[in-house]
Design an enzyme around this catalytic site. Structure first.
Site, PDB file in Angstrom:
ATOM      1  N   LYS A 193      -9.623  14.497  -9.788  1.00 21.58           N
ATOM      2  CA  LYS A 193      -8.846  15.138 -10.941  1.00 21.58           C
ATOM      3  C   LYS A 193      -9.928  15.226 -11.741  1.00 21.58           C
ATOM      4  O   LYS A 193     -11.121  14.479 -11.875  1.00 21.58           O
ATOM      5  CB  LYS A 193      -7.332  14.271 -11.225  1.00 21.58           C
ATOM      6  CG  LYS A 193      -6.862  14.236 -10.013  1.00 21.58           C
ATOM      7  CD  LYS A 193      -5.669  15.369 -10.266  1.00 21.58           C
ATOM      8  CE  LYS A 193      -5.790  16.334  -8.419  1.00 21.58           C
ATOM      9  NZ  LYS A 193      -4.128  14.859  -7.665  1.00 21.58           N
TER      10      LYS A 193
HETATM   11  C1  LIG Z   1      -3.117  14.893  -7.361  1.00 27.37           C
HETATM   12  C2  LIG Z   1      -1.521  15.271  -7.369  1.00 27.37           C
HETATM   13  C3  LIG Z   1      -0.985  14.286  -7.280  1.00 27.37           C
HETATM   14  C4  LIG Z   1      -0.926  13.352  -7.004  1.00 27.37           C
HETATM   15  O1  LIG Z   1      -1.511  12.391  -7.561  1.00 27.37           O
HETATM   16  P1  LIG Z   1      -2.092  10.910  -7.530  1.00 27.37           P
HETATM   17  O2  LIG Z   1      -2.375  10.617  -8.405  1.00 27.37           O
HETATM   18  O3  LIG Z   1      -2.275  10.963  -5.993  1.00 27.37           O
HETATM   19  O4  LIG Z   1      -0.658  10.227  -6.905  1.00 27.37           O
HETATM   20  C5  LIG Z   1       0.695  14.802  -7.486  1.00 27.37           C
HETATM   21  N1  LIG Z   1       0.904  16.480  -7.966  1.00 27.37           N
HETATM   22  C6  LIG Z   1      -0.097  16.986  -8.053  1.00 27.37           C
HETATM   23  C7  LIG Z   1       0.058  18.915  -8.463  1.00 27.37           C
HETATM   24  C8  LIG Z   1      -1.415  16.882  -7.690  1.00 27.37           C
HETATM   25  O5  LIG Z   1      -2.539  17.996  -7.319  1.00 27.37           O
END
Ligand SMILES: *Cc1c(COP(=O)(O)O)cnc(C)c1O
Length: 394
Positions: A193
Site C-alpha cells: 500500500k
Molecule cells: C489491501 C486491501 C484490503 C485489506 O487490507 P489489509 O490491511 O490487508 O487487511 C481491503 N480492501 C482493499 C480494497 C484492499 O486493497
C-alpha cells in the site's frame, strides 16, 4: 530490449528513518502497543483531518471493528461493491450480516450510487453502505452520503487504497460535512500500500465510536493494556466485551510514523510516474488510461490499464504473460467478488448481475507503480507495453 531483472509490481520504499526507529523501539523495550502507536494515531488523524483514530493490525480488522462498533449483526444487510478485495465483504460475513453486492460506474469502477439506492429499497434491514475508494480515487461520496442520510444508514469506507485522497477539498478520513449518521473509515498499511507498516491499518471516525472500537480491538478490556504495566498503571482491569486481538504493536507504529513523514515525497513520485504512463500510453488507441474526476485528487495506489480488446489479437491474460516474459510484474485488481466460489454459490451471484464490473474485469490489468521505481524502471514498463501493443494490434 528486455530488462535483465524482474521488476516487482509494488515494492515498499523504506528509509533509514524507519529502520532506526524500529531499532530504537526494540532497544527501548516497549515493543507492543504503546507510546509509538499513540503517536502514530495522533499524527495520522491530523494528516487526514479525522476527529479520532485507532491503529490496528490490518484494514480488514479496522472494517470489522467498524461494523462491530455500529452494531451490525445477524439479520442486518450491508450494501457494497463487487469490485473490491474480498476482505471488504468477509467482514460483513464475520458479523453474520448479509452482503448485498452491486455494480460499479464505468469510468472509476467505484460503487454506483444509483445501484446502492435501488439495493437499499429492495433489501430489508440495510444498516450500512460500504463503499471502496478503488485505486485511490474517491467514490461518489456526495451521492452516497445523500442516500445514506435519506435512508438513515451508516457509512463504512474502505480506504485501503486512498491515502492520501482528496475529495471536494477534504481528505478521505475526515468527516463528510453535514452527515448525521455514524461514519467510519478504514485504511491499510499492508506491504504493497501507499504507506506501509508491513501489516497494519487505521480506523478513523467519531471519538465515541473509535473508543468503542478500541475496547473491541484489545480483548474487550476496559482500559489500555499497556498502561497496566507502566508506573502509573494498576493490575486491575475489567473485561466488558468478548473483544478481538487487533491492536498495532509499537514496532510497526515505528515504521508508520516515518512513512507518514515520507508520504508527501512518495506521492509526488507516484504522480510523476502516473504522468509518464499517461503521456506514453494515452496515445495508443488499443489502451484506455485511468481517469481523475473533477474535484478528486487520487492517491494513485494503482495504475489501471484497460485493453480495447477488439483492437488486439491477444486477451488480458496473454497481455500479462507477455509483460512477464519481458520481466515486468503486472497484476489484476480485482477478480470481482461475484466470481469467487464462496460468494457466487452462497448468494447465487451471476456475471449478468454485474455487467460493468464483469466487462471491465475481463480487460483490466494493473501496471507496476511504486515510489521505489526508478525512471529506467518506468521507461522499461512503457517500452514493454508499447512493444506488446505493436506486435499484437489487429
Ligand atoms: C489491501 C486491501 C484490503 C485489506 O487490507 P489489509 O490491511 O490487508 O487487511 C481491503 N480492501 C482493499 C480494497 C484492499 O486493497
Amino acid at each position: 530490449m528486455t530488462r535483465s531483472t524482474f521488476l516487482p509490481f509494488a515494492p515498499p520504499l523504506i528509509g533509514d528513518e524507519e529502520i532506526d526507529e524500529v531499532v530504537r523501539t526494540l532497544r527501548d523495550g516497549w515493543i507492543t502497543t504503546g507510546p509509538r502507536a499513540q503517536r502514530f494515531e495522533a499524527d495520522f488523524a491530523r494528516l487526514v483531518g479525522a476527529p479520532a483514530a485507532l491503529a490496528v493490525n490490518s484494514a480488514t480488522s479496522a472494517m470489522h471493528l467498524a461494523l462491530v462498533a455500529l452494531g451490525v449483526g445477524e439479520g442486518d444487510a450491508v450494501v457494497s461493491t463487487t469490485m473490491t478485495f474480498s476482505s471488504s465483504i468477509h467482514v460483513i460475513e464475520h458479523q453474520r450480516a448479509r452482503p448485498v453486492l452491486v455494480d460499479v460506474e464505468r469510468d472509476t469502477l467505484n460503487i454506483d450510487p444509483d445501484q446502492v439506492e435501488a439495493a437499499i429499497k429492495r433489501t430489508k434491514g440495510v444498516k450500512a453502505i460500504l463503499p471502496v475508494h478503488l485505486y485511490g480515487h474517491a467514490a461518489d461520496m456526495d451521492a452516497i452520503y445523500e442516500i445514506a442520510s435519506r435512508h438513515g444508514v451508516a457509512v463504512v469506507e474502505d480506504a485501503a487504497h486512498s491515502l492520501p485522497t482528496r475529495y471536494h477539498g477534504r481528505m478521505i478520513g475526515s468527516p463528510q460535512p453535514g452527515f448525521e449518521q455514524p461514519n467510519l473509515v478504514a485504511f491499510s498499511f499492508y506491504a504493497t500500500k501507499n504507506l506501509t507498516t508491513g501489516e497494519g491499518g487505521m480506523l478513523t471516525g467519531p471519538p465515541d465510536l473509535i473508543e468503542d472500537a478500541r475496547v473491541w480491538s484489545l480483548h474487550g478490556m476496559s482500559r489500555d493494556a499497556f498502561k497496566r504495566y507502566t508506573s502509573e498503571g494498576s493490575w486491575y482491569y475489567e473485561v466488558v466485551l468478548p473483544g478481538f486481538k487487533y491492536n498495532m504493536p509499537d514496532v510497526q507504529a515505528a515504521i508508520g510514523m516515518h512513512q507518514l513523514k515520507r508520504l508527501d515525497s512518495m506521492q509526488r513520485r507516484r504522480r510523476a510516474i502516473v504522468a509518464q504512463y499517461d503521456e506514453a500510453l494515452a496515445q495508443l488507441p488499443e489502451l484506455e488510461t485511468p481517469v481523475e474526476r473533477e474535484g478528486v485528487e487520487s492517491a494513485w495506489h494503482i495504475y489501471l490499464l484497460r485493453l480495447n480488446t477488439e483492437r488486439l489479437k491477444i486477451d488480458r491474460a496473454r497481455f500479462i504473460e507477455e509483460l512477464r516474459a519481458r520481466n515486468i510484474g503486472a497484476s489484476v485488481h480485482f477478480i470481482p467478488v461475484h466470481l469467487h466460489p464462496y460468494y457466487r454459490d452462497r448468494y447465487g451471484l451471476k456475471p449478468a448481475g454485474f455487467p460493468v464490473a464483469q466487462a471491465e474485469y475481463e480487460r483490466m490489468l494493473s501496471l507496476p507503480l511504486s515510489p521505489a521505481h526508478t525512471d529506467e524502471d518506468v521507461a522499461d514498463v512503457i517500452e514493454a507495453v508499447t512493444d506488446i501493443v505493436r506486435e499484437n494490434r489487429v
